[in-house]
Design an enzyme around this catalytic site. Structure first.
Site, short mmCIF file in Angstrom:
data_model
loop_
_atom_site.label_atom_id
_atom_site.label_comp_id
_atom_site.label_asym_id
_atom_site.label_seq_id
_atom_site.Cartn_x
_atom_site.Cartn_y
_atom_site.Cartn_z
CE LYS A 1 17.96 -41.65 34.23
NZ LYS A 1 18.71 -41.38 32.98
CB SER B 1 20.69 -38.36 34.02
OG SER B 1 20.05 -39.07 32.96
CB SER C 1 21.95 -40.55 30.61
OG SER C 1 22.00 -39.16 30.53
#
Length: 473
Positions: free
Chosen positions: A87, A163, A187
């Site tokens: 990520k 996210s 997330s």
């Protein structure tokens, strides 16, 4: 993936354990898998938009090194030669960390690995790309000013969640069996739920996190995978201490739970929960099935929707803290919603914050007390399937206007954030599909440090309570 040859699909369908076994036997090469992976991503033509960085040459070099190790029978472990994405909130040496933002443009590449990416590198993982995130990870949606919209492979036109948006979209597309995400309020678990995947937020500190951010005591790193067993294998590599994260030095994992744990379950998370009836029905069916198997189960209720307001006050304050040392010309590069939240965080007075912190402490203590009587807690991972892109909840949600105005996305996902407060392990896994054929997840929460108990029970659920569905578009 319609343009991808069947031979590539078969390679990309393989689990971590299957890849490792075939590599060891010499029946498959990490180079073949890497080539198939990049060809599949290229065939998509950017439709899903899961990545902000891809490095085919670098991945091929890592894959060749892994191939040579297997030929020498010198494998580094279960992730050697396995494609893994990172990520784009996490540093990887030599790669930019843009955090989904225009504010970071021009910053040099990271000069060292984060502790987690260093663990993956030393384990021989093929680090092939960085996945998209909402700007600085502020929201549970799949868009940012830097990368635009990341689409949900399982539900066209719907959010991939966030996210860790690109991480979930990548794994759902079959582009590698493992993505490293982060979770400060849901997330990992929310996008895993929306995309029909397994997403694990382990005990706080289990996976070392560094450098620390303003959200440090909420933030957990964790894997997103297709299966519970792939998640377990990833944790074998990722759960290790590092001096850059003091909390990781004291994690006491590996606690063995009872053979038949006492279960709690929560459907009612307070006024405005708005649980999809199909999800409620599937949860009730699961609970009844477990009762028939002899499990002791307690129905619990918590007012987490009310708590979301206090969590949101702290969240806005941490956004203010994140950018307090920037100047106005820099903040002007942030998306307007994030600028608004910075200003809201700056305006919060000390009395409001003190009361929110006090209520959050009391709620966390109450939750911990309940875990003296239960071993595991079952909840939906999200109250509904994925909402439309650009939104946090369905239009019919009774709090839709309030959520849209305040941007309080935890209010639309009340099952996730409480376990960032308590720092407990929590895993989302696919359970069923709603009438609209949208994936949704079951959440399994354990006592702090009882990560193995969560994974063991998730394996039981995976093997006995739902049939395997392909996670690909």
């Amino acid at each position: 993936m319609d343009k991808v040859p069947d031979s590539f699909r078969k390679l990309l369908d393989l689990s971590i354990a299957e890849l490792h076994t075939l590599y060891k036997a010499g029946d498959l090469s990490p180079v073949q898998v890497s080539d198939a992976l990049f060809d599949a991503i290229a065939a998509d033509g950017g439709r899903i938009n899961a990545f902000c960085v891809l490095d085919r040459d670098g991945a091929l070099s890592m894959a060749k090194a892994a191939e040579q190790r297997y030929q020498r029978q010198a494998s580094l472990g279960p992730l050697d030669g396995v494609p893994v994405s990172i990520k784009d909130l996490i540093d990887l040496q030599g790669w930019p960390t843009r955090r989904g933002s225009l504010l970071t443009a021009g910053q040099p590449p990271a000069n060292r690995d984060a502790p987690s990416t260093g663990l993956l590198r030393r384990a021989g993982a093929v680090l092939f790309g960085k996945t998209t995130t909402s700007e600085f990870g502020w929201a549970a949606h799949s868009e940012s000013p830097y990368t635009g919209i990341t689409h949900n492979p399982r539900a066209p036109g719907k959010s991939a969640g966030g996210s860790s948006a690109g991480a979930a979209a990548q794994v759902a597309m079959g582009w590698g069996p493992l993505a490293l995400g982060s979770d400060a309020g849901g997330s990992i678990r929310i996008p895993a739920s929306y995309c029909g995947l397994v997403g694990f937020k382990p005990t706080f500190g289990a996976i070392p996190l560094g450098p620390q951010s303003a959200f440090a005591e909420f933030a957990h790193l964790g894997p997103i995978t297709r299966t519970v067993e792939d998640c377990r294998l990833a944790m074998q590599v990722l759960a290790a201490p590092d001096p850059l994260d003091p909390h990781s030095l004291y994690a006491r994992l590996g606690v063995v739970g009872p053979a038949q744990p006492v279960l709690g379950y929560v459907l009612d998370a307070g006024e405005g929960t708005t649980l999809d009836p199909a999800i409620a029905h599937a949860m009730e069916n699961l609970v009844e099935s477990l009762r028939r198997q002899g499990y002791s189960i307690r129905n619990l209720r918590f007012d987490w929707t009310a708590l979301a307001e206090d969590f949101w006050n702290i969240w806005q304050n941490r956004i203010f803290e994140s950018f307090v040392d920037t100047v106005s010309v820099q903040r002007a590069l942030l998306e307007p919603r994030l600028q608004t939240l910075f200003e809201a965080g700056a305006a919060l007075d000390s009395t409001t914050l003190a009361r929110s912190r006090s209520r959050l402490r009391s709620a966390s203590a109450l939750l911990a007390q309940n875990f003296t009587e239960i071993d595991l807690l079952l909840t939906p991972a999200s109250p509904a399937g994925a909402p439309d892109i650009g939104t946090f909840c369905p239009v019919g949600h009774p709090l839709h206007d309030r959520i849209a105005q305040t941007l309080n996305w935890p209010l639309a996902n009340p099952y996730a954030f409480p376990f960032n407060l308590t720092q407990q392990p929590a895993l989302a896994m696919p359970l069923d599909f709603t009438a609209a054929k949208l994936p949704f997840g079951l959440q399994i929460v354990g006592r702090k440090y009882h990560d193995d108990a969560v994974l063991d029970f998730a394996s039981l659920i995976a093997n006995t309570h739902f049939h395997k569905e392909t996670a690909y578009a």
